[in-house]
Every structure is written in structure tokens, then in C-alpha cells.
Design an enzyme around this catalytic site. Structure first.
Site, PDB file in Angstrom:
ATOM      1  N   LYS A   1       0.849  -1.192   0.000  1.00 46.48           N
ATOM      2  CA  LYS A   1       0.000   0.000   0.000  1.00 46.48           C
ATOM      3  C   LYS A   1       0.885   1.243   0.000  1.00 46.48           C
ATOM      4  CE  LYS A   1      -2.306  -0.800   3.761  1.00 46.48           C
ATOM      5  NZ  LYS A   1      -1.465  -1.922   4.202  1.00 46.48           N
TER       6      LYS A   1
ATOM      7  N   SER B   1     -49.429 -12.458  21.328  1.00 44.54           N
ATOM      8  CA  SER B   1     -50.825 -12.918  21.325  1.00 44.54           C
ATOM      9  C   SER B   1     -51.325 -13.202  19.920  1.00 44.54           C
ATOM     10  CB  SER B   1     -51.717 -11.880  21.996  1.00 44.54           C
ATOM     11  OG  SER B   1     -51.354 -11.691  23.339  1.00 44.54           O
TER      12      SER B   1
ATOM     13  N   ASP C   1     -47.096  -5.204  29.955  1.00 43.54           N
ATOM     14  CA  ASP C   1     -47.055  -3.809  29.524  1.00 43.54           C
ATOM     15  C   ASP C   1     -48.445  -3.181  29.443  1.00 43.54           C
ATOM     16  OD1 ASP C   1     -47.905  -5.271  27.392  1.00 43.54           O
ATOM     17  OD2 ASP C   1     -46.181  -4.803  26.112  1.00 43.54           O
ATOM     18  N   GLY C   2     -49.449  -3.874  29.950  1.00 46.02           N
ATOM     19  CA  GLY C   2     -50.763  -3.272  30.079  1.00 46.02           C
ATOM     20  C   GLY C   2     -51.562  -3.141  28.808  1.00 46.02           C
TER      21      GLY C   2
ATOM     22  N   HIS D   1      -5.876   4.951   8.954  1.00 49.42           N
ATOM     23  CA  HIS D   1      -5.105   4.977  10.195  1.00 49.42           C
ATOM     24  C   HIS D   1      -5.640   6.016  11.168  1.00 49.42           C
ATOM     25  CE1 HIS D   1      -2.350   3.629   6.937  1.00 49.42           C
ATOM     26  NE2 HIS D   1      -2.124   2.665   7.808  1.00 49.42           N
TER      27      HIS D   1
END
Length: 591
Positions: free
Chosen positions: A113, A456, A410-411, A226
């Protein structure tokens, strides 16, 4: 004083040697030279200078770019990789050791490189090796397209496009070509590739404090690998505009970095910088390919997406574009045992991919069959009454279900169940084929699946599908009470199989299992079917109430302390008991 960034390491000084040890333990085809810590060289375990009858292809550089370069050592690619310390060029002695270890009479090619340290150290090692009698050639790769054409001697930086040069050179060497020919192919490949990178974060060296050079909401264009600054810092942009900018820069006619014109054949490499999720890389690839094809008029022959040359933990990506012909494609497609070269990408890339149509259901039901009959038979009228009563019962206890669920979840149990019930009532009047009980149950599942989210919805859809399959397998035109009981048992078994719950787990099954048991028992004893249904509904209510005394072993409630759950029944069980009881009473009223 700021603490070093968190890393999964031991001593920061040992990260490269311990990486190499892990790499060669993972891949049987790799080995390393016994020269730690000064000499860090990964090589093919099946090659030595005495046995190698082909050109050796060697690359390397500073570590921190993994899998480059060691991950690309293997038959058909690199013969050896020389590893420096993190972001530091390997020493001359290490490079020489690698050359001596794998270079036979055919010589070796060094692929380097374009960084000053790499050029100098590999260059000196090359000259020393030549003085020892080795045949050595060196190809410098500078594929960076982010910066303006250089006026000095530094030149363009070497980036991820180097990996493609590795592959071309490795395949050429494996085919038995001479050193001069392998070097020529590598040099040609290096002149055909351009790369540009983008960073969302700055990489952090082992043992060092994380950099805050890039502030919140900022990104860097044209980064180096780098951690050095890029060409520009800008606000974070949507990937569409970002990809367009990168492609325009690489393919710019002003800089003319690449000999690519409209109609050229190219390959793309989408490279992750170390901390970029595969999901984001694939999004980038999906946007880049059509832009290259349609906006730039290029034919895309191959696409390589993954992490090939990284920068430690940097979040970002680079795009490499290489102009190809059939000869280069042949090299890219050639087999290799290098562990990190991607598989499954050879073969022509289609101009456009049209999604495969979703296959229709195997059921040969027509739209006409799945419509509400103009006139209901006796079974259809009873089924309609039962469905309407069951759905209405769920709607009536919506608030109670939510209240119970707020103690253990969680209602939203009531709200979720209510959505399903409303959809069922709406579809009941429109298209349920009520004279066909099995298909009606299947359609109830479809209504639920369409509107009910969470667990559900899935559970009730499974319930309906299992009951449907049981009923559909029967040849009888009118469903008998015992057949309904069998279908209920099949539905319960399916929920238990896929959901993992059973009796006593504090779920809807604690209502349905007692109901199914009583129903089957009384029907088998020869009792009146309607009475059996009503008695079984009482068992469902009792079972649901008993969930107050059960320890939750499934679902969210299993995480809630038992003393909190003791005050309320399981909402799922209460919902099941409510609709079951309402259906039973509706059937009773119809008789």
C-alpha cells in the site's frame, strides 16, 4: 483523567501476536513464523521456500486493518502476510523473514500500500532479498480517490482496493505464470481500481483514550485507514446522498483517476471500516449498485460486500470500483482458500433483480368460496352466533384485561385482543364462509394475524391454523362435536409445541386445557353436546381464575415477583375463558 477505551484485550502491546495466534488456531491452512515479537508473519502452512514452485505473493503493513492482510493468506491469494504493530509498518527484518520463508525459484511479488513507511521498509527488504539471490518484484497500490491529484511525491494512499489486487495477483501466481507476468497483472489491476471512504467515528488504538475529533452529528469524508483526518468534515447525511457523493468522486472525469467511461464493465467492493453492521453495509450496496448502473452507465459484473480492510473500531465504509475485463474477472472468480475472501459472489451480476413473486397458498380456495354465503345452513348460523358472541365478550372485558396485564406486563393485553375481536366482527359480516367450518376457522386466524401484534397475535393464529388443519383432514361434511373437541386439542398442542407452555405455566392454556379435557370426557360419555360445551366453559373459567395461584413460567410475567402476580389472574387465560364461555352460551341459545 480519561480512561482508555474498552477493548477485549490483555496487554495492548500483545494485541497483534495474540491476534495471529488466534487466527492460525482458527484456520488449519495458516501458520506463523516463530519470531515473536519482532517477526510477525502469517503464511500458508502448506508452503515453504523449498517446496514452492510458484510465484510467492506477499503483502502486509501495519495491523489494525483486519482481516487485511493475514486473513487473505491462502492458496489462490497471498502466500504470506507481514504484520507490523498497530498502524506501524513492519520492520525490514520481518519482511525479509517472510520472503525467505515462502519464496522459491519462481520468485516473489510484494504488494505494498502506498504509505511512506511501507514503501521504504518493503523496498529495503526487496533490495536485501535480491542481494541474497531472490527474484523480487514490487507493486505499489494507491487507490485513494478522495483527495485532489497529488502534486508531490507522496501519491495516493493505498486503501481497500488493495485486496482486489491481492486476488488478481494470487490467482495469476496459482496459474503458474512467471514473476514478470504476475507483477504485470497486479500492476494493471492496481491502475484499474479507485476507492473512497467515509467515517462516522474515529478509531481508537488499544490502550488509548477514545478521540473526540468528530463531534455529535458529524461525519468525515475521504478518511484514511489509520485514523488520520479525511478530506472534509460534514453533517451526517442520508445514505442515498452519501453514496452518490462517493461514486461521483471516484468516477470524476476531472480527476480522471480511473479509465472508466460509460459502458465500462466494473466490480464494486463495499467495505466496512470495523464497526459498521452488515445491515448498513447491505443498505449501502443496495443503493450503490443501481446508481452505478443507471446514473453512471456502467455494467456491474460483481459485488463484494463485507469487512475487508478495516480501521480497528471505526464506524464507516469505503467503496472501491474496479474496471474489469474477462481476464480480471477470471482471476477474481478463481478458487481460493484464503479464509476471508467472500464466497458466493462469482457469476454474472444481473442488470436488475426482480423480486420473486410471493407463492400463493397451496390451498385451491377461490375468492368465491371464501365469501359469505348468501344463505346460511344450520351449522353456519350456529357458527356465526358463536363467533359474534366470543368476539363481543373480549371487547367487553378490554379494560379489565389491560388492568390485569399492567400488573404483569405492559398493560396492553386488552387493547391487543380487542383489535383482533373488532377485525373478526368486521370480517364475519363480509367474507367468512360460515357454511364451511374449517375455512371459517382459518379465516379467523387471518383476521387476527392482520391486526394483532405481539405474541398474542401469533399464538392465536397458530391456534386457528392447527384447528383448521385438523378439521380439514376430515371427510365429513358436517363437523361433529367430537371433531370439534379433537380440533381444540390439536390447537392446544400446537400452542404448547411452539410457545413452550403447558398446564400450570400461568398462560391461556390454563383455561383451554381444562375446557378441552372436560369437553372430550363428557362427549365420550355420551352426554348432550351442548351441555358438554357449557360444562367445559365453566372449567375454562375456573382454570383461568386458578392462575392467581400459579407461578408464571412463560411470557413477560415470568419476570415479575410472585407476590405481585398473586393478586391478579393471567389476562391471557381470562380472555380465553371469556370468549370460550360466550361461544358456549351462544350455542346453547341457538338450540
Amino acid at each position: 483523567m480519561a480512561s482508555p477505551a474498552k477493548k477485549l484485550i490483555n496487554n495492548p502491546e500483545d494485541v497483534v501476536t495474540e491476534f495471529i495466534e488466534g487466527l492460525v488456531e482458527t484456520y488449519p491452512g495458516l501458520q506463523y513464523l516463530d519470531g515473536f515479537p519482532e517477526v510477525k508473519v502469517v503464511l500458508r502452512s502448506d508452503v515453504s521456500s523449498k517446496t514452492n514452485d510458484k510465484v510467492a505473493v506477499i503483502s502486509g503493513g501495519g495491523s489494525g486493518h483486519e482481516p487485511a492482510h493475514a486473513g487473505f493468506v491462502g492458496e489462490g491469494m497471498l502466500t504470506a502476510a507481514i504484520c507490523g504493530d498497530v498502524f506501524a509498518s513492519p520492520p525490514v527484518d520481518a519482511i525479509l523473514a517472510g520472503i525467505r520463508a515462502v519464496t522459491g525459484p519462481m520468485g516473489c511479488l510484494l504488494i505494498v500500500k502506498n504509505y511512506t513507511g511501507d514503501r521504504l521498509n518493503f523496498g529495503l527488504a526487496s533490495e536485501q532479498a535480491k542481494s541474497e539471490g531472490y527474484k523480487v518484484e514490487m507493486v505499489i497500490v494507491g487507490d485513494d480517490c478522495a483527495l485532489p491529484p497529488p502534486r508531490g511525491i507522496a501519491g495516493r494512499r493505498g486503501l481497500a482496493g488493495t485486496i482486489l489486487v491481492h486476488k488478481v495477483a494470487g490467482a495469476a501466481a496459482a496459474s503458474g505464470l512467471s514473476l514478470a507476468d504476475v507483477a504485470a497483472e497486479a500492476k494493471h489491476a492496481s491502475e484499474m481500481v479507485g476507492t473512497m471512504g467515509v467515517a462516522l467515528s474515529v478509531c481508537t488504538l488499544p490502550g488509548q483514550v477514545a478521540s473526540d475529533r468528530l463531534g455529535p452529528g458529524k461525519m468525515e469524508l475521504g478518511l484514511g485507514i489509520h485514523g488520520e483526518p479525511g478530506a472534509a468534515v460534514t453533517d451526517v447525511q442520508p445514505v442515498d446522498s452519501l453514496v452518490s457523493h462517493v461514486l461521483n468522486q471516484i468516477l470524476s472525469q476531472e480527476t480522471n483517476y480511473l479509465p472508466i467511461k460509460r459502458g465500462s464493465r466494473v466490480i464494486l467492493m463495499i467495505n466496512g471500516m470495523g464497526a459498521t453492521p452488515v445491515m448498513e453495509l447491505m443498505i449501502i450496496a443496495g443503493k450503490a449498485i443501481p446508481k452505478v448502473q443507471l446514473e453512471h452507465g456502467l455494467a456491474v459484473d460483481r459485488v463484494y460486500t463485507g469487512s475487508f480492510m478495516t480501521s480497528l473500531d471505526m464506524a464507516g465504509f469505503s467503496v472501491s470500483i474496479m474496471k474489469v475485463d474477462q481476464a480480471i474477472l477470471q482471476r477474481l472468480d478463481a478458487k481460493t482458500k484464503a479464509p476471508h475472501w467472500p464466497v458466493g459472489v462469482d457469476g454474472n451480476h444481473p442488470p436488475a433483480k426482480i423480486p420473486v413473486p410471493v407463492p400463493p397458498s397451496r390451498s385451491a380456495i377461490t375468492d368465491e368460496t371464501l365469501s359469505r354465503p348468501q344463505q346460511l345452513n344450520q351449522q353456519g348460523r350456529i357458527l356465526e352466533a358463536a363467533i359474534e358472541a366470543a368476539a363481543s365478550a373480549v371487547i367487553d372485558i378490554k379494560d379489565n384485561l389491560n388492568d390485569w396485564d399492567s400488573k404483569s406486563g405492559d398493560g396492553d393485553c386488552g387493547s391487543t385482543m380487542c383489535k383482533g375481536a373488532v377485525a373478526i366482527l368486521d370480517d364475519l359480516k363480509k367474507h367468512y364462509p360460515l357454511n364451511d367450518a374449517a375455512e371459517t376457522i382459518n379465516e379467523i386466524g387471518s383476521s387476527i394475524r392482520r391486526v394483532m401484534g405481539g405474541t398474542s397475535g401469533i399464538i392465536y393464529d397458530i391456534f386457528c391454523k392447527a384447528a383448521y388443519s385438523n378439521l380439514k383432514a376430515r371427510s365429513e361434511s358436517v363437523i361433529t362435536p367430537l371433531s370439534w373437541a379433537d380440533a381444540l386439542e390439536s390447537a392446544i398442542a400446537a400452542i404448547s409445541k411452539y410457545g413452550g407452555a403447558s398446564a400450570g405455566y400461568r398462560t391461556m392454556l390454563d383455561a383451554l386445557i381444562p375446557a378441552a379435557s372436560v369437553l372430550k370426557e363428557r362427549l365420550t360419555a355420551g352426554d348432550d353436546p351442548v351441555d358438554c360445551f357449557v360444562l367445559s366453559s365453566e372449567a375454562a373459567l375456573s382454570g383461568a381464575e386458578d392462575t392467581k395461584n400459579m407461578k408464571a413460567q412463560a411470557g413477560r410475567s415470568s419476570y415479575v415477583p410472585a407476590e405481585i402476580l398473586a393478586s391478579v389472574p393471567d389476562p391471557g387465560a381470562m380472555a380465553a375463558a371469556a370468549w370460550y364461555r360466550a361461544a358456549a352460551l351462544a350455542v346453547k341459545d341457538m338450540n
